[in-house]
Design an enzyme around this catalytic site. Sequence first.
Site, PDB file in Angstrom:
ATOM      1  N   HIS A 115       4.687  14.797 -10.173  1.00  0.00           N
ATOM      2  CA  HIS A 115       5.417  16.003  -9.771  1.00  0.00           C
ATOM      3  C   HIS A 115       5.396  16.915 -10.985  1.00  0.00           C
ATOM      4  O   HIS A 115       5.817  16.495 -12.077  1.00  0.00           O
ATOM      5  CB  HIS A 115       6.858  15.675  -9.369  1.00  0.00           C
ATOM      6  N   CYS A 124       1.058  -3.866  -9.094  1.00  0.00           N
ATOM      7  CA  CYS A 124       1.236  -5.318  -9.105  1.00  0.00           C
ATOM      8  C   CYS A 124      -0.149  -5.954  -9.163  1.00  0.00           C
ATOM      9  O   CYS A 124      -1.160  -5.260  -9.184  1.00  0.00           O
ATOM     10  CB  CYS A 124       2.025  -5.772  -7.881  1.00  0.00           C
ATOM     11  N   SER A 147       0.172  -0.653  -5.054  1.00  0.00           N
ATOM     12  CA  SER A 147       1.421   0.111  -4.942  1.00  0.00           C
ATOM     13  C   SER A 147       1.148   1.612  -4.953  1.00  0.00           C
ATOM     14  O   SER A 147       0.637   2.124  -3.982  1.00  0.00           O
ATOM     15  CB  SER A 147       2.480  -0.284  -5.974  1.00  0.00           C
TER      16      SER A 147
END
Length: 126
Positions: free
Chosen positions: A72, A87, A67
Amino acid sequence: MIEPLRHITGTHLLIDHFGGRFLDDPARLEAILRAAAAVAGATVLSGSFHHFGGGNGVTGVLLLAESHISIHTWPERGFAAIDIFMCGKADPDKAAGMLKQSLAPRHVELRRVMRGHSNHFSQPSI
């Protein structure tokens, strides 16, 4: 049909770091996120990091076979928003631990969402 309460697609960690270091250094952030992915047992497919210049922050993302990890930062506020979704056998908690150790925030807030689980939030469905 797979029973939604028994099938978890992956674990999504939403992490807020307050304080810490390297919040305006895209090269160092990328190296740290790559190390976190490795510790978690994830496979990095690609990465992109952008510095907004002038003492501003960084937005960066690693695309993983499992994934993603993104960050940020707002160095002027001493804040980083981190998103880890994994996952398979990859362990997002190991990645989160590596990020905490490497970035050294004063305070961490973590929210865990089990994706694919139909009752993980008390928010109304759309």
